[in-house]
Design a protein around this motif. Structure first.
Motif, short mmCIF file in Angstrom:
data_model
loop_
_atom_site.label_atom_id
_atom_site.label_comp_id
_atom_site.label_asym_id
_atom_site.label_seq_id
_atom_site.Cartn_x
_atom_site.Cartn_y
_atom_site.Cartn_z
N LEU A 148 4.58 -2.75 2.24
CA LEU A 148 3.73 -1.64 2.66
C LEU A 148 4.01 -0.33 1.93
CD1 LEU A 148 3.27 -2.05 6.51
CD2 LEU A 148 1.52 -2.12 4.75
N PRO A 149 5.27 0.10 1.83
CA PRO A 149 5.52 1.38 1.15
C PRO A 149 5.06 1.38 -0.31
CG PRO A 149 7.44 0.73 2.42
CD PRO A 149 6.49 -0.45 2.43
N LEU A 150 5.03 0.22 -0.93
CA LEU A 150 4.59 0.14 -2.32
C LEU A 150 3.11 0.45 -2.46
CD1 LEU A 150 6.47 -3.13 -3.36
CD2 LEU A 150 7.20 -0.76 -3.71
N GLY A 151 2.33 0.13 -1.44
CA GLY A 151 0.89 0.36 -1.49
C GLY A 151 0.47 1.73 -1.01
N GLY A 152 1.41 2.47 -0.47
CA GLY A 152 1.11 3.82 -0.04
C GLY A 152 0.27 3.89 1.23
N PRO A 153 -0.30 5.07 1.48
CA PRO A 153 -1.04 5.30 2.73
C PRO A 153 -2.20 4.33 2.95
CG PRO A 153 -0.74 7.35 1.50
CD PRO A 153 -0.22 6.25 0.64
N ASP A 154 -2.86 3.92 1.88
CA ASP A 154 -3.98 2.99 2.04
C ASP A 154 -3.54 1.67 2.65
OD1 ASP A 154 -5.81 4.81 1.05
OD2 ASP A 154 -5.66 4.06 -1.01
N TRP A 155 -2.39 1.18 2.25
CA TRP A 155 -1.90 -0.08 2.81
C TRP A 155 -1.48 0.10 4.27
CZ3 TRP A 155 1.35 -3.49 -1.02
CH2 TRP A 155 0.55 -3.82 -2.12
N TYR A 156 -0.84 1.21 4.58
CA TYR A 156 -0.49 1.49 5.98
C TYR A 156 -1.75 1.51 6.83
CZ TYR A 156 4.35 2.88 4.85
OH TYR A 156 5.66 2.90 4.46
N ARG A 157 -2.77 2.20 6.34
CA ARG A 157 -4.04 2.32 7.07
C ARG A 157 -4.68 0.94 7.24
NH1 ARG A 157 -6.01 5.63 3.85
NH2 ARG A 157 -5.20 7.51 4.80
N PHE A 158 -4.65 0.13 6.18
CA PHE A 158 -5.28 -1.19 6.21
C PHE A 158 -4.68 -2.09 7.29
CE2 PHE A 158 -5.35 -5.65 4.81
CZ PHE A 158 -6.72 -5.86 4.78
N VAL A 159 -3.37 -2.04 7.49
CA VAL A 159 -2.73 -2.91 8.49
C VAL A 159 -2.75 -2.30 9.89
CG1 VAL A 159 -1.27 -4.06 6.79
CG2 VAL A 159 -0.37 -2.08 8.03
N GLY A 160 -3.37 -1.12 10.03
CA GLY A 160 -3.52 -0.53 11.36
C GLY A 160 -2.36 0.34 11.79
N ALA A 161 -1.59 0.84 10.84
CA ALA A 161 -0.49 1.74 11.19
C ALA A 161 -1.05 2.99 11.87
CB ALA A 161 0.29 2.13 9.94
N PRO A 162 -0.27 3.58 12.76
CA PRO A 162 -0.72 4.80 13.43
C PRO A 162 -1.06 5.90 12.42
CG PRO A 162 1.30 3.97 14.44
CD PRO A 162 1.05 3.16 13.21
N GLY B 203 -0.48 9.00 12.40
CA GLY B 203 0.65 9.88 12.10
C GLY B 203 1.55 9.30 11.01
N LEU B 204 1.76 8.00 11.06
CA LEU B 204 2.57 7.34 10.05
C LEU B 204 1.86 7.34 8.69
CD1 LEU B 204 5.37 6.05 10.39
CD2 LEU B 204 4.26 3.84 10.46
N VAL B 205 0.54 7.14 8.72
CA VAL B 205 -0.24 7.18 7.48
C VAL B 205 -0.14 8.57 6.86
CG1 VAL B 205 -2.57 7.00 6.50
CG2 VAL B 205 -1.82 5.35 8.24
N ALA B 206 -0.25 9.60 7.69
CA ALA B 206 -0.16 10.97 7.19
C ALA B 206 1.22 11.26 6.61
CB ALA B 206 -0.49 11.96 8.31
N MET B 207 2.26 10.74 7.27
CA MET B 207 3.62 10.94 6.74
C MET B 207 3.79 10.24 5.40
SD MET B 207 6.21 10.73 9.96
CE MET B 207 5.28 10.08 11.33
N ALA B 208 3.22 9.05 5.28
CA ALA B 208 3.30 8.33 4.00
C ALA B 208 2.56 9.11 2.91
CB ALA B 208 2.72 6.92 4.15
N ALA B 209 1.41 9.67 3.25
CA ALA B 209 0.64 10.46 2.29
C ALA B 209 1.41 11.71 1.85
CB ALA B 209 -0.70 10.85 2.89
#
Length: 158
Positions: free
Chosen positions: A27-41, A43-49
């Motif tokens: 997941l961290p390799l794909g960045g925010p888009d991958w977090y978003r794709f798997v349904g991450a919260p 807030g977590l997507v924003a932190m990754a971005a």
């Protein structure tokens, strides 16, 4: 052969945990888009971005836990050396996953605000909550079956 069902279910559960661990490492390799794709919260997507470390640390921690779960399943099946307290740990893993499967949907219905604080976008009984809960219930049942009735001669001989 019905006697192989616990073994096959534990194998499937261990395999799903291994896939989950690898997914959390990717997941961290794909960045925010991958977090978003798997349904991450959100807030977590924003932190990754924003490039913060929390999403990476959370993914690594979850991957490590799932790696331990995988190791215990494969140990019970005789694929790796026998790990300490095998049956009790299989039982605890099964109970943890089963509790998670019941708790998140219950929280979504009874206290959505608490769930939102815990999970970000999980503020109701949505597809993410239901799908992950069903998955946890399936995997938890596999570990409980593995603890209750070992499926391999390797486990019985140890």
């Amino acid at each position: 052969n019905l006697s192989r069902i616990p073994q096959l279910w534990l194998f499937a559960s261990g395999l799903l945990c291994a896939v989950g661990a690898l997914m959390h490492l990717a997941l961290p390799l794909g960045g925010p888009d991958w977090y978003r794709f798997v349904g991450a919260p959100q807030g977590l997507v924003a932190m990754a971005a924003a490039g913060l470390a929390r999403p990476l640390i959370a993914c690594i921690a979850i991957a490590c836990v799932l790696g331990v779960f995988t190791s215990y399943a494969f140990s019970a099946l005789g694929f790796v050396r026998r790990l300490p307290a095998l049956r009790p740990v299989l039982c605890v893993i099964g109970l943890i996953l089963t509790a998670r499967a019941v708790w998140l949907p219950f929280l979504a219905v009874t206290d959505p605000h608490a769930l939102e604080r815990l999970c970000g976008r999980c503020n109701d009984l949505n597809v993410f909550v239901v799908a992950t809960s069903v998955l946890c219930l399936f995997i938890g049942a596999g570990y409980l079956l593995g603890a209750w009735r070992p499926g391999s001669n390797a486990m019985r001989q140890r």
